[in-house]
Design a protein around this motif. Structure first.
Motif, mmCIF file in Angstrom:
data_model
loop_
_atom_site.group_PDB
_atom_site.id
_atom_site.type_symbol
_atom_site.label_atom_id
_atom_site.label_comp_id
_atom_site.label_asym_id
_atom_site.label_seq_id
_atom_site.Cartn_x
_atom_site.Cartn_y
_atom_site.Cartn_z
ATOM 1 N N ASP A 182 -13.188 126.669 -17.667
ATOM 2 C CA ASP A 182 -13.880 127.202 -16.863
ATOM 3 C C ASP A 182 -14.938 125.191 -16.242
ATOM 4 O OD1 ASP A 182 -14.834 125.649 -18.716
ATOM 5 O OD2 ASP A 182 -15.739 127.214 -20.025
ATOM 6 N N GLY A 183 -13.680 124.277 -17.216
ATOM 7 C CA GLY A 183 -14.478 123.095 -15.506
ATOM 8 C C GLY A 183 -13.817 122.328 -15.320
ATOM 9 N N LEU A 184 -12.671 123.380 -13.964
ATOM 10 C CA LEU A 184 -11.654 122.960 -13.049
ATOM 11 C C LEU A 184 -12.223 123.495 -11.895
ATOM 12 C CD1 LEU A 184 -8.268 125.028 -14.361
ATOM 13 C CD2 LEU A 184 -9.179 121.965 -14.994
ATOM 14 N N SER A 185 -12.131 122.439 -10.413
ATOM 15 C CA SER A 185 -12.532 123.301 -9.323
ATOM 16 C C SER A 185 -12.205 124.519 -8.790
ATOM 17 C CB SER A 185 -12.108 121.245 -8.699
ATOM 18 O OG SER A 185 -10.983 121.588 -8.429
ATOM 19 N N GLY A 186 -12.157 124.595 -7.885
ATOM 20 C CA GLY A 186 -10.832 125.935 -6.854
ATOM 21 C C GLY A 186 -10.094 125.510 -7.017
ATOM 22 N N GLY A 187 -9.540 124.653 -6.806
ATOM 23 C CA GLY A 187 -8.483 123.896 -6.091
ATOM 24 C C GLY A 187 -6.902 123.625 -7.728
ATOM 25 N N GLU A 188 -7.814 123.396 -8.476
ATOM 26 C CA GLU A 188 -7.095 123.146 -9.523
ATOM 27 C C GLU A 188 -6.896 124.073 -10.710
ATOM 28 O OE1 GLU A 188 -9.255 119.000 -11.154
ATOM 29 O OE2 GLU A 188 -10.075 120.260 -11.770
ATOM 30 N N SER A 189 -8.054 124.853 -10.048
ATOM 31 C CA SER A 189 -8.400 126.754 -11.288
ATOM 32 C C SER A 189 -6.244 126.899 -10.002
ATOM 33 C CB SER A 189 -8.684 127.288 -10.510
ATOM 34 O OG SER A 189 -9.941 126.665 -11.739
ATOM 35 N N GLN A 190 -6.179 127.139 -8.900
ATOM 36 C CA GLN A 190 -5.315 127.617 -8.136
ATOM 37 C C GLN A 190 -3.845 126.828 -8.725
ATOM 38 O OE1 GLN A 190 -6.533 130.425 -7.692
ATOM 39 N NE2 GLN A 190 -6.014 130.923 -6.009
ATOM 40 N N ARG A 191 -3.859 125.786 -8.972
ATOM 41 C CA ARG A 191 -2.832 125.365 -9.263
ATOM 42 C C ARG A 191 -2.295 125.162 -10.674
ATOM 43 N NH1 ARG A 191 -0.729 119.914 -7.907
ATOM 44 N NH2 ARG A 191 -1.563 119.103 -5.694
ATOM 45 N N VAL A 192 -3.054 125.767 -11.586
ATOM 46 C CA VAL A 192 -2.889 126.209 -13.392
ATOM 47 C C VAL A 192 -2.643 127.968 -12.876
ATOM 48 C CG1 VAL A 192 -4.038 127.541 -15.433
ATOM 49 C CG2 VAL A 192 -4.466 124.892 -14.110
ATOM 50 N N ALA A 193 -3.268 128.807 -11.546
ATOM 51 C CA ALA A 193 -2.951 130.270 -12.276
ATOM 52 C C ALA A 193 -1.390 129.713 -11.521
ATOM 53 C CB ALA A 193 -3.734 131.216 -10.593
ATOM 54 N N LEU A 194 -1.174 129.683 -10.645
ATOM 55 C CA LEU A 194 0.215 129.113 -9.851
ATOM 56 C C LEU A 194 1.281 128.622 -10.435
ATOM 57 C CD1 LEU A 194 2.714 129.808 -7.503
ATOM 58 C CD2 LEU A 194 1.729 127.117 -7.018
ATOM 59 N N ALA A 195 1.226 127.707 -11.430
ATOM 60 C CA ALA A 195 1.445 127.893 -12.200
ATOM 61 C C ALA A 195 2.362 128.935 -13.586
ATOM 62 C CB ALA A 195 0.845 126.452 -13.909
ATOM 63 N N ARG A 196 1.009 130.251 -14.112
ATOM 64 C CA ARG A 196 1.043 130.962 -14.510
ATOM 65 C C ARG A 196 1.877 131.843 -14.555
ATOM 66 N NH1 ARG A 196 -4.108 133.912 -17.805
ATOM 67 N NH2 ARG A 196 -3.313 134.990 -15.569
ATOM 68 N N ALA A 197 2.149 132.263 -12.415
ATOM 69 C CA ALA A 197 2.722 132.618 -12.601
ATOM 70 C C ALA A 197 4.524 132.713 -12.155
ATOM 71 C CB ALA A 197 2.392 133.054 -10.716
ATOM 72 N N LEU A 198 4.402 131.349 -12.235
ATOM 73 C CA LEU A 198 5.676 130.370 -12.298
ATOM 74 C C LEU A 198 6.890 130.828 -13.732
ATOM 75 C CD1 LEU A 198 5.417 127.888 -9.958
ATOM 76 C CD2 LEU A 198 6.997 130.262 -9.410
ATOM 77 N N LEU A 199 5.729 131.172 -14.466
ATOM 78 C CA LEU A 199 6.118 131.266 -15.549
ATOM 79 C C LEU A 199 7.106 132.781 -16.565
ATOM 80 C CD1 LEU A 199 3.639 129.974 -18.099
ATOM 81 C CD2 LEU A 199 5.560 128.546 -18.004
ATOM 82 N N GLY A 200 7.965 132.792 -17.176
ATOM 83 C CA GLY A 200 8.940 133.956 -17.621
ATOM 84 C C GLY A 200 9.792 134.423 -16.260
ATOM 85 N N THR A 201 10.211 133.538 -15.285
ATOM 86 C CA THR A 201 11.186 133.479 -14.539
ATOM 87 C C THR A 201 11.451 134.457 -13.233
ATOM 88 O OG1 THR A 201 12.356 132.121 -16.273
ATOM 89 C CG2 THR A 201 14.202 133.232 -14.230
ATOM 90 N N PRO A 202 9.766 135.010 -13.131
ATOM 91 C CA PRO A 202 10.287 135.967 -11.611
ATOM 92 C C PRO A 202 10.880 135.822 -10.873
ATOM 93 C CG PRO A 202 8.154 134.249 -11.470
ATOM 94 C CD PRO A 202 9.350 133.944 -12.471
ATOM 95 N N ARG A 203 11.522 137.000 -10.049
ATOM 96 C CA ARG A 203 12.210 137.043 -9.416
ATOM 97 C C ARG A 203 11.683 137.238 -7.666
ATOM 98 N NH1 ARG A 203 16.572 141.978 -11.592
ATOM 99 N NH2 ARG A 203 17.592 140.713 -9.589
ATOM 100 N N LEU A 204 10.025 137.834 -7.856
ATOM 101 C CA LEU A 204 9.608 137.786 -7.127
ATOM 102 C C LEU A 204 7.731 137.524 -6.978
ATOM 103 C CD1 LEU A 204 9.145 139.108 -4.357
ATOM 104 C CD2 LEU A 204 8.185 141.071 -4.649
#
Length: 358
Positions: free
Chosen positions: A135-157
């Motif tokens: 809750d202390g992150l900027s919009g750009g920082e939050s989206q970087r973290v969201a992208l990092a989460r999306a990449l976890l688990g070795t997604p194929r898409l």
């Protein structure tokens, strides 16, 4: 790892019907106006919204529904069973956890390989954020973290639904670079109605209108096709594939080789010679002449050939040109087209007023 869709769905009075195939690599941009059904389609692919029909990814069937008498043979994998990473307009992070806590939670749920959290942290550049609460992150920082989460688990898409729409311009470029980097190892289906994002990211494009994919193909082809909705736009723009050439230090000009020709664009520092690049050329920045001028201030004057013409509004004509084996567009007046007696096959010169690197 292609994605093949033949699905139908409904949200209220809105009906969606899509038959399309996503290429097994790079970024496929799902493009269209608001309300065209882009986000609905993405949610159906993810398994978040119901649909009928078939969704197949590589050798795995995600969704298959038959006639009502055959429902026992239906297949409908849950979201967590589909090997996807997702990112939305608003990051869906756990606000009671730190950035590190968010990553650790997702890594456990998705059984990420050992060392992948550290790899993703490095890839997305979020190491300085790990101890901070979400809750202390900027919009750009939050989206970087969201992208990092999306990449976890070795997604194929990766399924990305307008991930930059809530960000200011100062934050967009870094995330675009990160998404382009991720697309080198995992295919991406990316929803947007922003032309700059399409030009920057797309390898393939699906054009969507009223719940249908009305055209699909390589981005260069769809941008320069005269009957494409992209070409009808006031900001119609073509892409040229080239590679970095020589740099003229005293003039601060960077050469880009396109076939046997060189285009020049302003550059304060030299790029890596031989590096592949894409150039964006707006149709409104291209003028035409039948012979090469010797007294023009325009640096980029290249031989081209008319492929086709199309009227695009009162007094306006769109001309498709072949240049070094690729196609660009010129938007000129109808009067100019008549005075030059343009027709398919006409050899002429394209004066390109402005060129930009994508």
């Amino acid at each position: 790892m292609s994605l093949a869709l033949s699905i139908r769905g409904r949200r209220g009075a809105f009906q969606l019907q899509v038959d399309a195939t996503l290429q097994p690599e790079g970024v496929t941009v799902l493009f269209g106006a608001s309300g065209a059904g882009k986000s609905s389609l993405l949610r159906m692919v993810a398994g978040l919204d119901p649909c009928e029909g078939t969704i197949r990814f590589a050798d795995q069937l995600w969704r298959s529904s038959g006639l009502s008498s055959e429902r026992k043979n239906d297949v409908d994998l849950a979201v967590w069973q589909r090997p996807i990473g997702m990112m939305f307009q608003q990051p869906t992070l756990f606000h009671h956890l730190t950035v590190q806590g968010n990553l650790n939670y997702v890594a456990r749920r998705r059984r990420s390989p050992i060392g992948q959290v550290e790899q993703v942290i490095k890839q997305t550049g979020i190491a300085p954020l790990l101890s901070r609460r979400v809750d202390g992150l900027s919009g750009g920082e939050s989206q970087r973290v969201a992208l990092a989460r999306a990449l976890l688990g070795t997604p194929r898409l990766l399924l990305l639904d307008e991930p930059l729409s809530a960000l200011g311009e100062e934050h967009k470029q870094g995330l675009l670079d990160l998404i382009a980097l991720a697309a080198q190892t995992v295919p991406v289906l990316y929803v947007t109605h922003n032309m700059d994002e399409l030009l920057r990211l797309a390898d393939q494009v699906w054009l969507m209108e009223q719940g249908r994919v009305v055209a699909q193909g390589p981005v260069g082809q769809e941008l320069s096709r005269l009957d494409s909705v992209l070409a009808q736009r006031a900001d119609a723009t073509a892409l040229l594939a080239g590679e970095v050439g020589s740099y003229v230090r005293e003039d601060h000009l960077q050469g880009i080789r396109v076939g046997s020709h060189t285009l020049w664009l302003p550059g304060l520092q030299r790029l890596t010679p031989g590096e592949p690049v894409r150039l964006r050329i707006a149709a409104r920045d291209v003028s035409l002449c039948l012979s090469a001028p010797n007294d023009s201030s325009i640096l980029n004057i290249l031989p081209a050939q008319v492929v086709g013409l199309r009227d695009v509004g009162p007094g306006q004509c769109l001309v498709q040109l072949r240049l070094a084996g690729q196609c660009i567009l010129a938007r000129i007046s109808g009067r100019s087209a008549r005075q030059l007696s343009l027709f398919p096959g006409t050899d002429l010169y394209a004066q390109i007023k402005a060129v930009g690197l994508v």
